[in-house]
Enzyme design. Structure first.
Site, PDB file in Angstrom:
ATOM      1  CE  LYS A 189      -3.019   2.556   3.183  1.00 12.86           C
ATOM      2  NZ  LYS A 189      -3.575   2.376   4.613  1.00 12.86           N
ATOM      3  CG  ASP A 210      -6.157   8.058   4.763  1.00  7.77           C
ATOM      4  OD1 ASP A 210      -6.693   8.526   4.026  1.00  7.77           O
ATOM      5  OD2 ASP A 210      -5.803   6.961   5.489  1.00  7.77           O
ATOM      6  CE  LYS A 250      -6.534   8.636   8.064  1.00 11.83           C
ATOM      7  NZ  LYS A 250      -6.960   7.016   8.637  1.00 11.83           N
ATOM      8  CG  ASP A 305      -2.092   5.313   5.511  1.00  7.78           C
ATOM      9  OD1 ASP A 305      -1.758   4.183   6.429  1.00  7.78           O
ATOM     10  OD2 ASP A 305      -3.151   5.410   4.784  1.00  7.78           O
ATOM     11  CG  ASP A 316      -9.783   6.943   7.194  1.00  6.53           C
ATOM     12  OD1 ASP A 316      -8.926   6.930   6.674  1.00  6.53           O
ATOM     13  OD2 ASP A 316      -9.805   6.732   8.360  1.00  6.53           O
ATOM     14  CD  GLU A 343      -6.876   5.018   2.539  1.00  9.30           C
ATOM     15  OE1 GLU A 343      -5.510   4.800   2.976  1.00  9.30           O
ATOM     16  OE2 GLU A 343      -7.489   5.364   3.413  1.00  9.30           O
ATOM     17  NE  ARG A 394     -10.711  -1.833   3.722  1.00  3.97           N
ATOM     18  CZ  ARG A 394     -11.276  -2.020   4.903  1.00  3.97           C
ATOM     19  NH1 ARG A 394     -12.304  -2.893   5.085  1.00  3.97           N
ATOM     20  NH2 ARG A 394     -10.706  -1.748   5.912  1.00  3.97           N
TER      21      ARG A 394
END
Length: 484
Positions: free
Chosen positions: A245, A250, A257, A268, A327, A329, A331
């Site tokens: 990833k 993010d 968030k 992230d 949030d 994202e 996956r």
């Protein structure tokens, strides 16, 4: 100012004799009743010596470091504590030392000690000031056989961890998907035989990478798809594909968030950093196994072009997903990359790694990664590889009674099924892994640290990079020395 990349690490050398005029480090084992190794006659204050792992004492110009009971973890902790103590004295002392090791020291102990030395003093800071004086090199003095090879491999693993930390620690005003791709290209150029191809947003649109494009659509800095290829140095053998990833920042998107902790979202992309660093490490060791690394990189932002809860997106290969939380994202970008790997690369083994769910932090804490797998042999390989390199994994279940919850009423699958979040996220990803033996590594907890422990320092930890390299080596035809 920018922090220099890569971060310089302590050089670890091997010799069989002491250098004249160079201060020494002695090793003590056991607890408070310390047992000293070679060079005990140099101790000037025996009452100040402890054999506890990580304990250090000053003996004139020399030092003593404790290695506890001598387990690899004790040696790794000792190496890290030693280099921090030497760094603290470097402004007024030496920057190189000879470390006297027993001639019967085990290879896994030397490897773990080297890892601790190399990583314990890691420091990432963006500053206009001159960096403080620090220890530059340590020479391990021993007649034990094979030490040089063990140190060489441990140094490669440490460099991979450090590179992964560097990439994740870089602030997101510098680091966007294009920067991450350029950093991968630059690092790969230094390793013969490792190829990198970077695809831009136009290619992603042509190939219909709906997950990556949706997540990256809210940012003015467009996504990238990074593919690193190590062809291996042997004939045949399995093809291992690693997917990481690469969310360079993010915000959570429209499902924004909370402000507390959002500044940490520069890390992230730690899964993508681990994959990039692992491919560098695999290539540096010239492992005779074919390995491909895929990093879907995007920035998840809030804007008029951001994707929305309730959207239906079409992934690479045609599977559709109902979006329920912007949030979640990670996956979505991993789904595209997994589907791409299955269709185009024909892997024998498929592993993804990501800072994916807060649920896994609650479940396993901050020092253990979550391991999901469809194949028992692969799960065992990952866990055992992690144990050898000092990274802890705990296998989690892919619960059959939750599988149907992944289905959507208006799309093929839904992004955030109800239930235990770490498990349902893994079940979602499994939809894109085909029939290939697959493992999902959730590193949301151990990818970041807020305090120093063992060889870890505050900030990005580089977790998983060493495990991935060691995992690749288990598929190699001629494994080299393992590390404790």
């Amino acid at each position: 100012m920018r922090a220099p990349l890569p971060t310089p690490l302590v050089t670890v050398e091997v010799a069989d004799t002491l250098r004249r005029g160079v201060p020494a480090v002695l090793v003590a084992s056991g607890g408070d009743e310390a047992r000293l190794g070679p060079g005990a006659e140099r101790v000037v204050d025996a009452d100040d010596v402890s054999g506890r792992a990580g304990a250090t004492s000053r003996q004139g110009r020399d030092r003593v470091v404790g290695v506890g009971d001598g387990a690899p973890g004790d040696w790794r902790k000792a190496g890290a504590a030693l280099v921090r103590a030497l760094d603290a004295d470097a402004a007024k002392g030496a920057t190189t030392y000879d470390v006297l090791l027993p001639d019967d020291v085990a290879g896994e102990a030397v490897a773990a000690f080297t890892l601790g030395i190399a990583l314990g003093g890691y420091r990432f800071k963006v500053t206009g000031e001159e960096p403080p004086k620090r220890v530059k090199s340590l020479r391990l003095v021993t007649a034990a056989p094979g030490v040089a090879d063990v140190v060489r491999k441990a140094t490669t693993l440490a460099a991979a961890t450090s590179l992964s930390r560097d990439l994740a620690n870089t602030p997101s005003n510098v680091k966007d998907p294009a920067w991450l791709a350029a950093a991968a290209v630059k690092a790969a150029k230094a390793v013969p035989g490792l190829r990198v191809e970077v695809r831009d947003e136009k290619w992603l649109a042509e190939q219909r990478f709906g997950g990556v494009l949706a997540v990256g659509g809210g940012s003015a800095r467009p996504p990238r798809f990074i593919e690193l290829t190590w062809p291996g140095t042997g004939d045949g053998g399995p093809h291992l594909v690693l997917v990481g990833k690469g969310i360079t920042f993010d915000t959570g998107g429209i499902s924004v968030k909370p402000a507390d902790g959002m500044h940490l979202m520069r890390t992230d992309m730690s899964g993508g950093a681990a994959v990039i660093a692992a491919l560098i490490g695999v290539a540096r060791q010239s492992l005779p196994v074919r390995v491909t690394g895929l990093v879907p990189a995007a920035e998840n932002h809030v804007s008029g072009s951001a994707y929305r809860p309730g959207d239906v997106i079409t992934h690479y290969g045609g599977t559709t997903t109902e979006v329920t939380n912007t949030d979640a994202e990670g996956r979505l970008v991993l789904a595209d990359a997994l589907a791409y790997a299955v269709r185009n690369l024909r892997p024998d083994v498929l592993v993804d790694v990501a800072t994916l769910t807060g649920a896994m932090k609650v479940t396993l804490g901050l020092r253990t990664g979550g391991l999901f797998a469809t194949d028992d042999d692969l799960a065992a390989r990952v866990a055992e590889a992690g144990a050898r390199v000092g990274e802890s994994w705990w296998r989690m279940p892919l619960l059959a009674d939750l599988v149907e919850d992944v289905r959507s009423d208006i799309a093929d699958v839904r992004q955030c099924p109800p239930g235990p979040g770490g498990i349902t996220a893994a079940l979602f990803l499994r939809e894109f892994a085909g029939d290939v033996p697959w493992a999902h590594l959730d590193i949301a907890g151990p990818a970041r640290a807020d305090k120093v422990y063992d060889e870890v320092v505050a900030g990005a930890t580089g977790f998983a990079a060493r495990t991935l390299i060691e995992l690749a080596e288990t598929y190699a035809a001629t494994p080299t020395n393992t590390i404790g």
